[in-house]
Design an enzyme around this catalytic site. Structure first.
Site, PDB file in Angstrom:
ATOM      1  N   ASN A 119       0.830  -1.203   0.000  1.00  0.00           N
ATOM      2  CA  ASN A 119       0.000   0.000   0.000  1.00  0.00           C
ATOM      3  C   ASN A 119       0.860   1.246   0.000  1.00  0.00           C
ATOM      4  O   ASN A 119       1.947   1.273   0.565  1.00  0.00           O
ATOM      5  CB  ASN A 119      -0.967  -0.010   1.199  1.00  0.00           C
TER       6      ASN A 119
ATOM      7  N   PHE B  56      -1.375   8.353   4.229  1.00  0.00           N
ATOM      8  CA  PHE B  56      -2.086   9.064   5.312  1.00  0.00           C
ATOM      9  C   PHE B  56      -3.308   9.813   4.795  1.00  0.00           C
ATOM     10  O   PHE B  56      -3.537  10.980   5.135  1.00  0.00           O
ATOM     11  CB  PHE B  56      -1.168  10.069   6.037  1.00  0.00           C
TER      12      PHE B  56
ATOM     13  N   SER C  35       5.889   5.274   8.604  1.00  0.00           N
ATOM     14  CA  SER C  35       5.212   5.021   7.334  1.00  0.00           C
ATOM     15  C   SER C  35       6.181   5.293   6.199  1.00  0.00           C
ATOM     16  O   SER C  35       6.853   6.325   6.192  1.00  0.00           O
ATOM     17  CB  SER C  35       3.996   5.926   7.174  1.00  0.00           C
TER      18      SER C  35
ATOM     19  N   ASN D 117       5.263   5.974   3.245  1.00  0.00           N
ATOM     20  CA  ASN D 117       4.548   6.703   2.195  1.00  0.00           C
ATOM     21  C   ASN D 117       4.465   8.203   2.421  1.00  0.00           C
ATOM     22  O   ASN D 117       3.756   8.903   1.707  1.00  0.00           O
ATOM     23  CB  ASN D 117       3.145   6.110   2.039  1.00  0.00           C
ATOM     24  N   THR D 118       5.154   8.700   3.444  1.00  0.00           N
ATOM     25  CA  THR D 118       5.277  10.143   3.654  1.00  0.00           C
ATOM     26  C   THR D 118       6.767  10.451   3.566  1.00  0.00           C
ATOM     27  O   THR D 118       7.521  10.058   4.463  1.00  0.00           O
ATOM     28  CB  THR D 118       4.689  10.549   5.028  1.00  0.00           C
TER      29      THR D 118
ATOM     30  N   LYS E  10       5.978   3.818  17.042  1.00  0.00           N
ATOM     31  CA  LYS E  10       5.889   2.767  16.012  1.00  0.00           C
ATOM     32  C   LYS E  10       7.049   2.890  15.045  1.00  0.00           C
ATOM     33  O   LYS E  10       7.228   3.933  14.411  1.00  0.00           O
ATOM     34  CB  LYS E  10       4.558   2.861  15.269  1.00  0.00           C
TER      35      LYS E  10
ATOM     36  N   ASN F 261       6.022  -1.346  11.337  1.00  0.00           N
ATOM     37  CA  ASN F 261       5.254  -0.883  10.182  1.00  0.00           C
ATOM     38  C   ASN F 261       5.561  -1.782   8.968  1.00  0.00           C
ATOM     39  O   ASN F 261       6.201  -2.814   9.101  1.00  0.00           O
ATOM     40  CB  ASN F 261       5.615   0.584   9.905  1.00  0.00           C
TER      41      ASN F 261
HETATM   42  C1  LIG Z   1      -3.591  -0.393   3.683  1.00  0.00           C
HETATM   43  C2  LIG Z   1      -2.718  -0.178   4.887  1.00  0.00           C
HETATM   44  C3  LIG Z   1      -2.701   1.081   5.512  1.00  0.00           C
HETATM   45  C4  LIG Z   1      -1.904   1.289   6.633  1.00  0.00           C
HETATM   46  N1  LIG Z   1      -1.927   2.511   7.245  1.00  0.00           N
HETATM   47  C5  LIG Z   1      -1.196   2.724   8.376  1.00  0.00           C
HETATM   48  C6  LIG Z   1      -1.263   3.959   9.068  1.00  0.00           C
HETATM   49  O1  LIG Z   1      -1.981   4.876   8.704  1.00  0.00           O
HETATM   50  N2  LIG Z   1      -0.478   4.102  10.173  1.00  0.00           N
HETATM   51  C7  LIG Z   1       0.327   3.111  10.652  1.00  0.00           C
HETATM   52  O2  LIG Z   1       0.990   3.294  11.676  1.00  0.00           O
HETATM   53  N3  LIG Z   1       0.392   1.909  10.016  1.00  0.00           N
HETATM   54  C8  LIG Z   1      -0.352   1.697   8.914  1.00  0.00           C
HETATM   55  N4  LIG Z   1      -0.300   0.473   8.281  1.00  0.00           N
HETATM   56  C9  LIG Z   1       0.617  -0.572   8.794  1.00  0.00           C
HETATM   57  C10 LIG Z   1      -0.088  -1.574   9.707  1.00  0.00           C
HETATM   58  O3  LIG Z   1      -0.579  -0.949  10.863  1.00  0.00           O
HETATM   59  C11 LIG Z   1       0.898  -2.706  10.112  1.00  0.00           C
HETATM   60  O4  LIG Z   1       1.950  -2.133  10.843  1.00  0.00           O
HETATM   61  C12 LIG Z   1       1.464  -3.451   8.913  1.00  0.00           C
HETATM   62  O5  LIG Z   1       0.478  -3.614   7.911  1.00  0.00           O
HETATM   63  C13 LIG Z   1       2.000  -4.835   9.289  1.00  0.00           C
HETATM   64  O6  LIG Z   1       0.999  -5.643   9.837  1.00  0.00           O
HETATM   65  P1  LIG Z   1       0.188  -6.761   8.982  1.00  0.00           P
HETATM   66  O7  LIG Z   1       1.205  -7.597   8.280  1.00  0.00           O
HETATM   67  O8  LIG Z   1      -0.630  -7.507   9.995  1.00  0.00           O
HETATM   68  O9  LIG Z   1      -0.666  -6.008   8.028  1.00  0.00           O
HETATM   69  C14 LIG Z   1      -1.095   0.232   7.151  1.00  0.00           C
HETATM   70  C15 LIG Z   1      -1.128  -1.016   6.519  1.00  0.00           C
HETATM   71  C16 LIG Z   1      -1.925  -1.237   5.413  1.00  0.00           C
HETATM   72  C17 LIG Z   1      -1.930  -2.598   4.765  1.00  0.00           C
END
Ligand SMILES: Cc1cc2nc3c(=O)[nH]c(=O)nc-3n(C[C@H](O)[C@H](O)[C@H](O)COP(=O)(O)O)c2cc1C
Length: 331
Positions: A106, A110, A170, A172-173, A212, A241
């Site tokens: 992804n 934000f 993140s 993506n920023t 985080k 993350n």
């Molecule tokens: C579509 C998407 C959006 C995410 N947005 C955020 C976010 O806004 N802030 C954040 O701290 N992590 C964000 N994450 C990261 C998740 O919180 C998590 O740390 C990461 O996906 C790993 O866990 P998982 O393998 O269970 O998905 C996002 C993940 C995904 C897939």
């Protein structure tokens, strides 16, 4: 129970559309859903978590779906990341399924409705889970001024969150992850600590703060980060993350897409980062493990590696909402 039936339908449309439709449905039908409750209490950061399974940040960025999500049996739900001002995020498409790896890439960036909206959504709501609010910075705020955005977030959410998560990881920023470098992190956490002391005086209570981090840190950076967070009253560490690495998904047609990789393809790296941070922190600062957890067995491994709580996101997409109670029951 229902998820195996609806999953093919959801997987036949764009991932972001599937996400929105499922959350709208969940929220709409929440009054009809029996609340699933699993009591496996964990005392941590001065809070009582009903069970150790949490929703990771990013699924409910604006806290719009707490009624529905609250029925799934989570011990805690982290909403956000939220920024001071609303922003649209990156152009679509910005989420990609790597189905054979049970993973996602992804680059949402934000997208969120701003902190005032989030506060309206959570203010005064009763809940039977711990609520974390994850704060970030706006895209157009220079990284050098990031502290001012985190301070706004902190001040606005302070009375409404059970804990506050500071997201500096993140991918993506642009530039956000630079805040993890020792000097930048020291300055950021010192500034945040000042704000927290003022807020503690103002409100008369302490709110735990979790940081985080990214899974793409150099091994040498880990003891430095551990030192800095010990010195600045960080109550918890969320590891981790999404990753920029494509090592585990090489050759997949979406591997070339920009963004953070999550899900099973992140699992080994998330485990390794947990191991490294736990080696440094021991029992000093509790770790919340996240990344590629999609079974009770995997959650158990994280607790054995030293985590006190776990969070899930991508596992929910591939395994369905029953994963929450499946893990909570087994732990
Ligand atoms: C579509 C998407 C959006 C995410 N947005 C955020 C976010 O806004 N802030 C954040 O701290 N992590 C964000 N994450 C990261 C998740 O919180 C998590 O740390 C990461 O996906 C790993 O866990 P998982 O393998 O269970 O998905 C996002 C993940 C995904 C897939």
């Amino acid at each position: 129970m229902l998820y195996p039936l609806v999953k093919p339908l959801l997987f036949s449309v764009d991932p972001e559309l599937a996400h929105d439709v499922s959350l709208e449905m969940l929220q709409l039908f929440s009054p009809l859903l029996p609340a699933r409750r699993i009591e496996k209490p964990v005392e941590l950061m001065g809070l009582r978590f009903p069970n150790p399974v949490g929703l990771a940040a990013g699924l409910d960025k604006n806290a719009d779906y707490l009624d529905g999500l609250g029925r799934l049996g989570f011990g805690f739900i982290e909403v956000g990341s939220v920024t001071p001002r609303a922003q649209p995020g990156n152009p679509q498409p910005r989420v990609f399924r790597l189905t054979r790896h049970r993973s996602l890439i992804n680059r949402m960036g934000f997208n969120n409705s701003g902190v005032d909206h989030l506060v309206q959504q959570v203010a005064g709501k009763t809940r039977d889970f711990v609520l974390g609010i994850n704060i970030g910075k706006n895209l157009d705020t220079p990284v050098a001024d990031a502290l001012s955005d985190y301070r706004i977030g902190l001040e606005q959410v302070y009375p409404h969150a059970d804990y506050i998560a500071v997201n500096i990881s993140s991918p993506n920023t642009p530039g956000l992850r630079d805040l993890q470098q020792e000097d930048a992190l020291t300055a950021l956490l010192a500034g945040i600590d000042d704000s927290r002391r003022a807020l503690e005086d103002q409100h008369g209570y302490h709110r735990p703060l979790a940081l985080k981090v990214s899974p793409d840190l150099d091994a040498q950076a880990i003891p430095l980060i551990a030192d800095v967070i010990r010195k600045h009253r960080v109550d918890g560490l969320i590891v981790s993350n999404t990753t920029l690495s494509r090592e585990t998904v090489g050759g997949h047609r979406f591997a070339v897409e920009a963004g953070g990789l999550s899900g099973v393809a992140l699992r080994d790296l998330a485990r390794e980062m947990l191991r490294l941070f736990y080696h440094e922190l021991g029992q000093d600062i509790p770790i919340i493990s996240v990344g590629g957890i999609d079974s009770a067995a995997e959650a158990r491994i994280r607790l054995e590696l030293g985590a006190k709580l776990v969070q899930i996101y991508t596992g929910l997409i591939y395994r369905g909402p029953g994963l929450v109670t499946e893990i909570a029951r087994a732990l």
